[in-house]
Design an enzyme around this catalytic site. Structure first.
Site: not given
Ligand SMILES: [Zn+2]
Ligand SMILES: [Zn+2]
Length: 388
Positions: A79, A136
């Site tokens: 991400d 994350e």
């Protein structure tokens, strides 16, 4: 060709994958394009299984070598961040307000390069599980994958994670046994006083004065309640009260962050924030309502896996390439959730003199892909070959 030469050849293409991912950053769990890209590559490399939709949009690839009982997981995060990129790079983000400012594009490309090499090589006994996780950056994607049965569906003996580190030269690595990243918690304190005319303070309970005392008193936690040899952070980062100059407001609100490198210290900090906020408020006749939210746990490396990382890097690149006693960071990582369940280690690879993580001028160092993928491949084999 040696493994290093093969990986160097793959890394040239992996740089293009990295830049492709960089152009199309996606946030948290909304990783449709990124996870499709990863799953497509893993399928093309000939992995034995490619499973999508694990923990939202996580992707898991399974690669079997010679039959064996051991399995190892290698993890990359996918991400990006809600930051406006200012690198001006030809591969800069094409999505306004979103960029890969933490290098997860590089982590993904590096692990893909390792997967491609290991799939072509298959010179190992056991199973390698490639874990590409979402969210994350504050979304606990690791926990989501675990809660979706990651370790039941893909049981492993060890798990490893890499993060790039600006300031550490490219091609160098750092690890340490024990805590390597901090826990991260938040608190919100609502101070309930009594508002009134600013010229008649004796008829009020001034929440601004209470809040100011509270900010000062909270600083005593780390200074006076925490072992000087331990590590802790208590930072008050917001303080909101009042709207105008001639009114003492009714309420004030503080919030902040708490970090620790030890779960016992973390619990003590949590208790102290609540105790001090409540006591300071009552000293002045006000009331404090404290909300304390626990975020990511401390990331604690297991001793043998951390040593294995050191041995693998040293074997590939020599002892100068590895710092086995790297300093921990007070930032946090959801890799901690994996390490609460499975032995393993989280370690850093150099990103050279780049801007810092989460900075709008940050960019992942493409030259780190080849050494990173080489370490991944060798580490997978070392873990699978380990006796315990
Ligand atoms: Zn980050
Ligand atoms: Zn990151």
């Amino acid at each position: 060709m040696s493994a290093l030469e093969e990986i160097a050849a793959i890394a040239g293409e992996a740089v293009l994958w990295r830049r492709d991912l960089h152009r199309r950053p996606e946030l948290l769990y909304a990783l449709d394009e990124t996870s499709a890209f990863v799953a497509g590559k893993l399928g093309a490399f000939g992995l034995d299984e490619v499973v999508t939709g694990v923990g939202g949009c996580g992707v898991v690839g399974v690669l079997r070598g010679r039959p064996g009982n051991r399995a190892v997981a290698l993890r990359a995060d996918m991400d990006a961040l809600p930051i406006e990129e200012i690198t001006g790079a030809p591969w800069a983000s094409q999505t306004p307000g979103t960029m890969h400012a933490c290098g997860h594009d590089g982590h993904t490309a590096t692990l893909l390069a390792a997967a491609r090499h290991l799939a072509a090589d298959r010179d190992f006994t056991g199973t390698v599980v490639f874990v590409f996780q979402p969210a994350e950056e504050g979304g606990a994607g690791a926990r989501a994958m675990i809660e979706d049965g990651l370790f039941q569906r893909f049981p492993v003996d060890e798990i490893y994670g890499i993060h790039n580190l600006p300031g550490l030269p490219v091609g160098r690595f750092a690890v340490r046994p024990g805590a390597i990243m901090a826990s991260t918690d938040r608190f919100y304190i609502d101070i309930l006083g009594r508002g009134g005319h600013a010229a008649r303070p004796h008829e009020t309970i001034d929440p601004i004065l209470v809040g100011a005392q509270m900010v000062t008193a909270l600083q005593s936690i780390v200074a006076r309640n925490t072992d000087p040899l331990a590590s802790g952070v208590v930072s008050v980062t917001t303080f909101h009260a009042g709207n105008t100059d001639n009114v003492i407001p009714q309420t004030a609100r503080l919030s902040g962050t708490v970090r620790a490198l030890d779960e016992k210290v973390r619990a003590d900090l949590e208790a102290s924030v609540g105790r001090i906020a409540t006591a300071v408020a009552s000293t002045f006749g006000a009331e404090a309502r404290v909300a304390y939210e626990r975020g990511y746990p401390v990331t604690v490396n297991h001793v043998a896996p951390a040593g294995r990382v050191g041995d693998v890097v040293e074997g590939l690149f020599g002892s100068k390439a590895i710092n086995r006693t790297g300093a921990p960071l007070m930032a946090a990582e959801d890799f901690s959730y994996y390490l609460e369940r499975v032995p393993g280690a989280y370690f850093f690879m150099g990103n050279g003199p780049s801007a810092g993580l989460h900075h709008p001028a940050y960019d992942f160092a493409d030259d780190a892909i080849a050494p990173g993928a080489a370490v991944w491949a060798a580490l997978a084999k070392a873990s699978l070959a380990a006796a315990t």
